[in-house]
Enzyme design. Sequence first.
Site, PDB file in Angstrom:
ATOM      1  N   GLU A   1       0.819  -1.227   0.000  1.00  9.92           N
ATOM      2  CA  GLU A   1       0.000   0.000   0.000  1.00  9.92           C
ATOM      3  C   GLU A   1       0.846   1.268   0.000  1.00  9.92           C
ATOM      4  O   GLU A   1       0.759   2.094   0.899  1.00  9.92           O
ATOM      5  CB  GLU A   1      -0.944   0.009   1.195  1.00  9.92           C
ATOM      6  CG  GLU A   1      -1.995  -1.066   1.122  1.00  9.92           C
ATOM      7  CD  GLU A   1      -3.098  -0.873   2.150  1.00  9.92           C
ATOM      8  OE1 GLU A   1      -2.872  -0.194   3.157  1.00  9.92           O
ATOM      9  OE2 GLU A   1      -4.201  -1.401   1.925  1.00  9.92           O
TER      10      GLU A   1
ATOM     11  N   GLU B   1      -6.468  -7.926  -0.320  1.00  5.37           N
ATOM     12  CA  GLU B   1      -6.892  -7.941   1.078  1.00  5.37           C
ATOM     13  C   GLU B   1      -8.376  -7.609   1.164  1.00  5.37           C
ATOM     14  O   GLU B   1      -8.908  -6.885   0.319  1.00  5.37           O
ATOM     15  CB  GLU B   1      -6.156  -6.878   1.897  1.00  5.37           C
ATOM     16  CG  GLU B   1      -4.682  -7.075   2.056  1.00  5.37           C
ATOM     17  CD  GLU B   1      -4.047  -5.931   2.870  1.00  5.37           C
ATOM     18  OE1 GLU B   1      -4.757  -5.258   3.639  1.00  5.37           O
ATOM     19  OE2 GLU B   1      -2.835  -5.725   2.722  1.00  5.37           O
TER      20      GLU B   1
HETATM   21  C1  GLA Z   1      -4.073  -2.451   5.035  1.00  2.00           C
HETATM   22  C2  GLA Z   1      -2.684  -3.050   5.160  1.00  2.00           C
HETATM   23  C3  GLA Z   1      -2.630  -4.253   6.042  1.00  2.00           C
HETATM   24  C4  GLA Z   1      -3.498  -4.080   7.267  1.00  2.00           C
HETATM   25  C5  GLA Z   1      -4.895  -3.790   6.822  1.00  2.00           C
HETATM   26  C6  GLA Z   1      -5.874  -3.688   7.966  1.00  2.00           C
HETATM   27  O1  GLA Z   1      -4.771  -2.872   3.964  1.00  2.00           O
HETATM   28  O2  GLA Z   1      -2.121  -3.373   3.912  1.00  2.00           O
HETATM   29  O3  GLA Z   1      -1.292  -4.459   6.429  1.00  2.00           O
HETATM   30  O4  GLA Z   1      -3.018  -3.027   8.031  1.00  2.00           O
HETATM   31  O5  GLA Z   1      -4.907  -2.570   6.142  1.00  2.00           O
HETATM   32  O6  GLA Z   1      -7.174  -3.474   7.503  1.00  2.00           O
END
Ligand code: GLA
Length: 698
Positions: free
Chosen positions: A154, A312
């Site tokens: 991210e 995710e």
């Molecule tokens: C983001 C991050 C993860 C985690 C999630 C929690 O997407 O990439 O490492 O922190 O949020 O929702």
Amino acid sequence: MVSKVPTRGKLLYGGDYNPEQWLDRPDILAEDIRLMKEAHVNVVSMGIFSWASLEPSDGNYDFSWLKERIDSLYENGIYTILATPTGSRPAWLAKRYPEVLRVNDMGQKLLFGDRHNHCMTSPAYRKKTYEIDRRLSEAFGKHPGVIAWHINNEMGGECYCPLCREAFRNWLKDRYGCISNLNRAWNAAFWSHTFTSFEEIDPPMQIGETQLHGLKLDWKRFITERHKDFTEAEIRAVRDGGSDLPITMNLMYDYKGLDYQDFTDICDFMSWDNYPVWGKHGAEGNYDIAIDTAFDHDRVRSLQRKPYLMMESCPSATNWQSVSKLKEPGLLMAQELQAIAHGADGGLYFQMRQSRGASEKFHGALIDHYGKDDTRVFREAAETGRALECLSPVIGSEVKSRAAVIYDMQNRWAMEDAQGPRNAGLYYREACRKSYRAFREFGLNADLIDETQSLDGYRIVAAPMVYMFREGFADKLQAFVEKGGCLILTYWSGIVDDTDLCFLDGTPHDLVDVCGFRSTEIDGLYDEEWNEAVLRRPDLPECGELKEKTYRSRNLCEILELHGAEALLTYKKYFYRDTPAVTRNFYGKGRVYGIATDFDYDFYRDFYRGILKDLGKEPILKEIPSGLEVTEREGDDGRVYIFLISWKPEKVEVQLPEGAKVVYQNERVDVRKPDHSDKAGSSGRAIFSDYGCLVISL
Ligand code: GLA
Ligand code: ZN
């Protein structure tokens, strides 16, 4: 780029896994594998943020625990997507090489802490990154259990350190060549901002420049360039280590910090992290949120126009939204199948096992602190894993769209910074979403593309609030209409060029002939105000679905002077009452509809329905009840998969098209064989309860 999501014959299912937290608990590590298998997990994403466990001190690497995990998972049928660990760095690294620490826009150097906080320019950070990435690639790039690389995590944020400022100046030199070009492009003569050399330029900062729009826009572009350059350096390290596995990076929902389109040529497939605020019930409950989520699924898919990955999502409640809402029974599967419906070849979670401590200890996971399989979340996740196994025939099939909405990040940057007709909110994303939703509710797939992408293959294109016409965009729209395309252009379009300089020759720039109108003024409305538009041409086919006598609009009302177009609706209020609010113009073999004001959604629904019917568009399902989401994927063999997901608490019923075969249905859908009450040609009916999911093929 031809590379695909590396599915190995199954839709990917699994998620982030950080076993380095449990290396002193072999019993737990073994139990993780047992439980993952039980939940039909076939992939984990490992190594994200694992730097301190992989290089415990400078130059001293220890990959043994990771090798053991990759091996055992692989022996148990679970693949690994291996991340570079560069999203957060060890404390020793920050102490030893302080230049890696970011500087904020107050000019303060940050201390070690949190994550995603390194300087993208720092040679020391890049050197340490290169070393660890290359070594990971050498160690695991040819491991049969590793199927892809996940670069960083991210990515985002900005750094204002001296190294980044220097890099910015060099970037500007490359872009503008000489300082007078830059002064012209930014209209720097205003307020005596003329620069005499590149060395005088600093980034926009709270303690410095906050108003020079051209500078701010270029800084945002530079931030994208920094991240891309850093990502390319990571990719080089992985390739130098000998791995040719596909590469991805995980994007974020509605993230405005980067222009993601710029990364599409360096990633083999795209992926994103999906955390909707399910349960934050507006008037339409989760349906509204499902549409908003669909928008981002389609945005990510449209980046490369091919299958992608949901990297995710949360199996239960997150712990960072304002309220940590549990998912109602059934919602988990609907969330996962929605991703597949929009073209994902897998849906992953954050996370496999919940941490015991630190900031995400209460974030939802497949395996929670209790650690067993008899939890509601585990059961639903296992059921979802089973569903994805039934859906493997859809792997690689594509979402083909005849409709597109222009959604452009650089346009958004410029428009939202511009100090123009409404500083209390312009609602750009919302405007794009209204067009998008109208296509979707008609049963049409829709792409979300930016101004640089091709319009070939689309029959209808909606271009909401294209404030900035990037180089060549007006020509592209003109050619599209000339060849027979249907364009819908809204208010506040064609106002400035690439450096945010206003066009001088009338707006929408270069399209007055094509649109058949010139926009002369734009009125901002206060939050509590609204205008209305009255239907003037009920006789025209595209107005055939406009059921209301008047439609409400808010925020912005553009005043148009007609140059060949005709008015379909006119304003009802204010001094510009009776002037055009919606127009139609024929040009070449195509046509342009102009929408001059920010209508409420019901107008978009009715108007687009009329236009699409007039264009002879036939949705695959004739009647789509409200709350039922319908999407299509099409395989190379021409087989069409139709995904139906119900987001409304009330039961809804739909007639299935002739020849439909059920690929998957969950227990919330009742499929009935045709009887005398069904329409001719139907292959029966499906009755959905909330979160009912049905996939049929034709
Ligand atoms: C983001 C991050 C993860 C985690 C999630 C929690 O997407 O990439 O490492 O922190 O949020 O929702
Ligand atoms: Zn920096």
